[in-house]
Design a protein around this motif. Structure first.
Motif, PDB file in Angstrom:
ATOM      1  N   GLY A 174      49.617  40.893  39.758  1.00 18.57           N
ATOM      2  CA  GLY A 174      48.707  40.909  38.804  1.00 18.57           C
ATOM      3  C   GLY A 174      49.325  41.691  37.422  1.00 18.57           C
ATOM      4  O   GLY A 174      48.359  43.023  37.117  1.00 18.57           O
ATOM      5  N   SER A 207      45.588  44.131  36.860  1.00 16.93           N
ATOM      6  CA  SER A 207      44.262  44.197  37.778  1.00 16.93           C
ATOM      7  C   SER A 207      45.432  44.098  39.333  1.00 16.93           C
ATOM      8  O   SER A 207      46.265  44.234  39.210  1.00 16.93           O
ATOM      9  CB  SER A 207      43.370  42.841  37.873  1.00 16.93           C
ATOM     10  OG  SER A 207      43.194  42.282  38.923  1.00 16.93           O
ATOM     11  N   THR A 209      44.427  42.394  41.561  1.00 22.01           N
ATOM     12  CA  THR A 209      44.089  41.102  41.771  1.00 22.01           C
ATOM     13  C   THR A 209      45.300  39.988  41.100  1.00 22.01           C
ATOM     14  O   THR A 209      46.026  40.543  39.995  1.00 22.01           O
ATOM     15  CB  THR A 209      42.974  40.332  42.092  1.00 22.01           C
ATOM     16  OG1 THR A 209      42.254  40.361  41.026  1.00 22.01           O
ATOM     17  CG2 THR A 209      42.295  41.060  42.826  1.00 22.01           C
ATOM     18  N   ASP A 230      40.045  38.783  39.876  1.00 21.32           N
ATOM     19  CA  ASP A 230      38.733  39.823  39.852  1.00 21.32           C
ATOM     20  C   ASP A 230      37.876  38.858  39.310  1.00 21.32           C
ATOM     21  O   ASP A 230      36.798  40.115  38.266  1.00 21.32           O
ATOM     22  CB  ASP A 230      39.422  40.795  39.101  1.00 21.32           C
ATOM     23  CG  ASP A 230      39.721  40.994  37.778  1.00 21.32           C
ATOM     24  OD1 ASP A 230      39.598  40.483  37.494  1.00 21.32           O
ATOM     25  OD2 ASP A 230      39.876  41.992  37.366  1.00 21.32           O
ATOM     26  N   LYS A 231      37.668  38.516  38.114  1.00 24.21           N
ATOM     27  CA  LYS A 231      36.432  38.140  37.279  1.00 24.21           C
ATOM     28  C   LYS A 231      35.872  38.396  36.163  1.00 24.21           C
ATOM     29  O   LYS A 231      35.570  38.175  35.575  1.00 24.21           O
ATOM     30  CB  LYS A 231      34.966  37.866  38.647  1.00 24.21           C
ATOM     31  CG  LYS A 231      34.901  37.311  39.905  1.00 24.21           C
ATOM     32  CD  LYS A 231      34.233  36.951  40.513  1.00 24.21           C
ATOM     33  CE  LYS A 231      34.299  38.997  41.124  1.00 24.21           C
ATOM     34  NZ  LYS A 231      33.288  38.864  42.131  1.00 24.21           N
TER      35      LYS A 231
END
Length: 338
Positions: A174, A207, A209, A230-231
């Motif tokens: 992350g 992030s 993620t 996380d898009k």
């Protein structure tokens, strides 16, 4: 915008990434894998993009080379116009000049990215699922430097286009990290510097993620884009780094680009415009954004959605402003114009 792309398909081989040649306006290299890269062999495709009647290039495969394991990334040499380097699932790195002319096998897991420095042109970097980033000179039999960059998989590592000794990496942990290759590593808790380099000059907790991709802005030094599971594509101002001092933790998030429905696999800044970048996603789209929209306008400029599988690679033409190529697991290479 022209919504009808030029397309070429390579049946049986899913694409993982592509790169435009820095020497020839019409050459593209494709890194591909059989069985979606999960098992089986790979293939390096060399594609010509010759001028077409509709303002878009006509695509044709010039040649291809088989490899024993899947290919995950490709980067053109900045010195020799016909040479390029590939990253493989078996942990190997190969240098090509019509044929494989050199191979290295130091990584202990899949090599997921390669990047050739456009400033220090005799150096390229690789990153691996083994947590390491390695620096290479194509004339040497072994790596010239190893960074124990992350404790987990390193998805991408890239040299700064502005400062030859800055390198950024991103990981499943992350974080985005920026390394100063001129400095020894500052060891937290000891108030001393150690060698080899193991600590980053800057660590960005980007992030909660996995971070799958990053890219340096070509016009704004110390500005990075990152994206992942996380898009969200995020833009980071990293000017807080004070090189040669103790490691920093932070980074200022300038903006977030929201809209993808699944993980973002690739982000790349335009080489022609400071505010424009492209993203490729598992939602089967490639999107174009601006970080400086006109008043009342959106950040999202265009959604390119002819792909029928995960879109995992995208790259701007280095010579023709507004031309973007995308590739995915549907075995298609698309080239379209903004």
């Amino acid at each position: 915008m022209n919504l009808n792309p030029s397309t070429i398909q390579t049946p049986g081989f899913a694409h993982y990434n592509l790169a435009w040649s820095p020497f020839h306006t019409n050459r593209i290299a494709l890194a591909s894998s059989a069985n979606f890269g999960l098992v089986g062999n790979g293939r390096l495709h060399l594609v010509s993009a010759t001028p077409g009647p509709n303002g878009l290039p006509a695509l044709s495969i010039d040649k291809y080379y088989e490899t024993q394991d899947g290919l995950y990334d490709v980067a053109w040499s900045e010195i020799h116009e016909n040479q390029l380097v590939t990253a493989s699932g078996d942990g190997s790195i190969r240098l090509w000049d019509d044929l494989p002319i050199r191979a290295w096998q130091e990584h202990t897991r899949e090599v997921f990215s390669v990047d050739w420095s456009n400033i220090k042109k005799d150096t390229f970097a690789s990153s691996s699922w083994d947590g390491a980033v390695k620096l290479w000179n194509p004339e040497r039999p072994r790596s010239i430097m190893t960074l124990q960059a992350h404790s987990a998989c390193v998805y991408q590592a890239m040299f700064s286009p502005h400062q030859p000794d800055l390198l950024a990496s991103c990981s499943t942990d992350g974080t985005v990290k920026v390394f100063d290759l001129r400095s020894q590593s500052y060891a937290p808790g000891t108030n001393s510097f150690t060698n080899p380099i193991t600590a980053a000059a800057l660590t960005i907790p980007a992030s909660g993620t996995e971070i799958l991709t990053l890219d340096w802005n070509k016009y704004r030094p110390m500005v990075l884009a990152s994206a992942g599971v996380d898009k969200i594509a995020k833009i980071w101002d990293c000017r807080m780094i004070k090189l040669g001092e103790a490691p920093q933790v932070g980074g200022i998030c300038e903006t977030q680009l929201l809209g993808h429905e699944y993980a973002v696999r690739k982000v790349q800044w335009s080489p022609h415009r400071a505010d424009v970048l492209a993203t490729a996603s598992y939602d089967m789209t490639c999107r174009i954004w601006t970080t400086a929209p006109a008043p009342g306008r959106q950040q999202l400029l265009h959604i390119h959605d002819p792909h029928t599988e995960f879109v995992v690679g995208c790259a701007w033409s280095l010579y023709d402003d507004g031309i973007l190529a995308s590739c995915g697991w549907d075995s298609k290479l698309n080239v379209f114009r903004m």
